[in-house]
Design an enzyme around this catalytic site. Structure first.
Site, PDB file in Angstrom:
ATOM      1  N   LYS A 122       0.850  -1.202   0.000  1.00  0.00           N
ATOM      2  CA  LYS A 122       0.000   0.000   0.000  1.00  0.00           C
ATOM      3  C   LYS A 122       0.881   1.246   0.000  1.00  0.00           C
ATOM      4  O   LYS A 122       1.905   1.283   0.691  1.00  0.00           O
ATOM      5  CB  LYS A 122      -0.916  -0.026   1.220  1.00  0.00           C
ATOM      6  CG  LYS A 122      -1.949   1.092   1.273  1.00  0.00           C
ATOM      7  CD  LYS A 122      -2.859   0.918   2.487  1.00  0.00           C
ATOM      8  CE  LYS A 122      -3.903   1.995   2.588  1.00  0.00           C
ATOM      9  NZ  LYS A 122      -4.787   1.809   3.769  1.00  0.00           N
TER      10      LYS A 122
ATOM     11  N   SER B  25      -9.688   1.753   3.187  1.00  0.00           N
ATOM     12  CA  SER B  25      -8.881   2.562   2.283  1.00  0.00           C
ATOM     13  C   SER B  25      -7.867   1.739   1.478  1.00  0.00           C
ATOM     14  O   SER B  25      -7.252   2.252   0.545  1.00  0.00           O
ATOM     15  CB  SER B  25      -8.123   3.632   3.083  1.00  0.00           C
ATOM     16  OG  SER B  25      -7.228   3.037   4.011  1.00  0.00           O
TER      17      SER B  25
ATOM     18  N   SER C 225      -9.783  -0.615   7.363  1.00  0.00           N
ATOM     19  CA  SER C 225      -9.261  -0.369   6.018  1.00  0.00           C
ATOM     20  C   SER C 225      -8.581  -1.556   5.356  1.00  0.00           C
ATOM     21  O   SER C 225      -8.252  -1.499   4.174  1.00  0.00           O
ATOM     22  CB  SER C 225      -8.291   0.820   6.037  1.00  0.00           C
ATOM     23  OG  SER C 225      -8.989   2.028   6.172  1.00  0.00           O
TER      24      SER C 225
END
EC number: 6.3.5.7
Length: 485
Positions: A76, A151, A175
């Protein structure tokens, strides 16, 4: 080229049936074929191939392969990798290159993982749909008109679409788990402090944890085991011993297992299809020997309110460093120092990030601190006490991962409160700091994924993964997910 799990890939690599370079090329080719989906922000094509070749040479020369030898991974883009762009999917970090590696990255690298690139996300990890990215939204691999969750939407989509075997995400209030539920994969948030946060860009420091997204529990357990452990660069990391999660996981039996089912997780706001799939799986576990125990967690109604007060307060402090002076975006329209700060932040941050900074600044301001922030801290303590008490009588708390299946791109962007409710079932574990995960267990009437959310006591990741392993479908390692591209 398909692999049922990392164990399958590893056995083929070690028997010389396939090379690391061939595996890396396969995944890079798939990434290239999905270029228009915005799943990756940065692809490390040359670096990944170079790394793969060096691992092939290591094996050919009789070197000992690491625990993650040849595993193709995505990271990420709020996790630092030295020499690589670090954007947090924000204009604010335009052109920024990280000058150091996150501890988690170093530990994965030391065990011979291959990094394919950095994945898209909601800006500064603030969002539940991956629509808050400066690089545009990411489509769900099951339906490209729907969101993958957030997210860590890019990481979830990468694993689900076969663009990485495993991916790292970050989880502040769901997330990792919520996008895992939306993308039909496993998403694990460990106990707070289990994995070092050094190198993770801070959103809400007392909540943030690096997590794992994988096709199955076995792969998630292995990656967790490599990353877990105390780190002198993170004072909040725990010295609690790191067990062999794979061994712990296989020792878990359903016979006599007590599964707590909170009535508050099955209220009228829960999508009927989601409720039906989750209840059917719980009943299946009961028939296999588990005991379902009804729980009452009345504080659940306050979870979202308390969470958004606390995390926005921490975010307003953490994001103060992004001011246009030291690094990242600087407005060209500024006339003086004061206007540089204002214009750089106004132009550099997206709407949701600015909303949360303003909320956080408000709840910390004189006259409102006691009313909001202090009260939310008291609610957090009540949650911690109640969940500790509940887990004295059960082995695990189970419920839906999300109150609804993946929703359409653009469906909830006009209503922030409706968007925040996507995390209503994942937020409590974050407030408490306990480990939690989402495991895929079925599909709704439209064929969209449904996940079950599990919460265990502190540092019981092995048991939690073992329970989830009993739930995951026999085809949980399939690659790639269905797609209408």
């Amino acid at each position: 080229m398909q692999f049922s799990s990392y164990e399958d890939l590893r056995s083929r690599l070690l028997s010389h049936a396939v090379t690391c370079e061939a595996v890396a090329r396969h995944y890079l080719d798939r990434i290239r074929s999905h270029e228009g989906d915005n799943i990756y922000i940065t692809v490390f094509e040359n670096e990944a191939l170079q790394r793969a070749r060096s691992l092939d040479l290591k094996l050919a020369g009789g070197g000992t392969p690491g625990r993650l030898f040849g595993m193709p991974m995505a990271i990420k883009d709020n996790i630092s990798m030295k020499g690589a762009p670090l954007t947090c999917a924000s204009k604010m970090l335009e052109g920024y290159t990280s000058v150091y590696d996150a501890t988690a990255v170093l530990r994965l690298e030391a065990e011979d993982a291959i990094f394919l690139g950095k994945t898209n996300m909601d800006e500064f990890a603030m969002g539940s749909s991956n629509e808050n990215s400066a690089f545009g939204p990411v489509p769900n691999p099951f339906d490209n008109q729907r969101v993958p969750g957030g997210s860590s939407g890019g990481s979830a989509a990468a694993v689900a679409a076969g663009l990485a075997m495993v991916a790292l995400g970050s989880d502040t209030g769901g997330s990792v788990r919520q996008p895992a539920g939306f993308c039909d994969i496993v998403g694990l948030k460990p106990t707070y402090g289990r994995i070092s946060r050094y190198g993770l860009v801070a959103f809400a420091s007392s909540f943030d944890q690096i997590g794992v997204l994988a096709l199955n529990c076995d792969d998630a357990a292995l990656v967790l085991e490599v990353m877990a452990g105390v780190d002198g660069k993170d004072a909040t990391s725990s010295a609690h011993p790191v067990p062999a999660y794979a061994a712990e996981m296989t020792d878990v039996s359903l016979k006599g297992l007590r599964i707590g089912v909170p009535e508050e997780f099955f209220n009228e706001s829960l999508n009927p299809d989601v409720a039906s799939v989750v209840r059917a799986k719980l009943e299946e576990l009961r028939l296999q020997g588990a005991e379902l125990v009804n729980l009452t967690l009345p504080q659940s109604d306050y979870a979202i309110a308390a969470y958004y007060i606390l995390v926005t307060a921490e975010a307003s402090s953490n994001l103060a460093r992004f001011d246009g002076a030291r690094y990242g975006y600087r407005s060209e329209a500024a006339d003086d120092l004061s206007s540089m700060y204002v214009k750089s932040r106004t132009e550099g941050f997206g709407a949701e990030v600015k909303r949360r900074i303003m909320l956080g600044t408000y709840v910390l301001s004189a006259g409102y601190y006691d009313t909001y922030y202090k009260k939310a801290q008291q609610v957090r303590r009540l949650f911690q006490d109640r969940y500790r008490e509940a887990l004295k009588g059960v082995d695990v708390i189970a419920g839906p991962t999300s109150p609804f299946p993946p929703f359409g791109i653009g469906d909830k962007t006009a209503d922030p409160l409706e968007m925040y409710l996507a995390d209503v079932f994942t937020v409590p574990a974050s407030i408490v700091g306990m480990p939690a995960l989402s495991v895929p267990v079925g599909y709704d009437s439209l064929g969209l994924p449904v996940g079950i959310h599990l919460i265990c006591n502190f540092f019981e990741e092995g048991k939690m993964l073992g329970i989830a392993r009993h739930m995951q479908r026999p085809d949980s390692s399939r690659i790639p997910a269905p797609s209408n591209h």
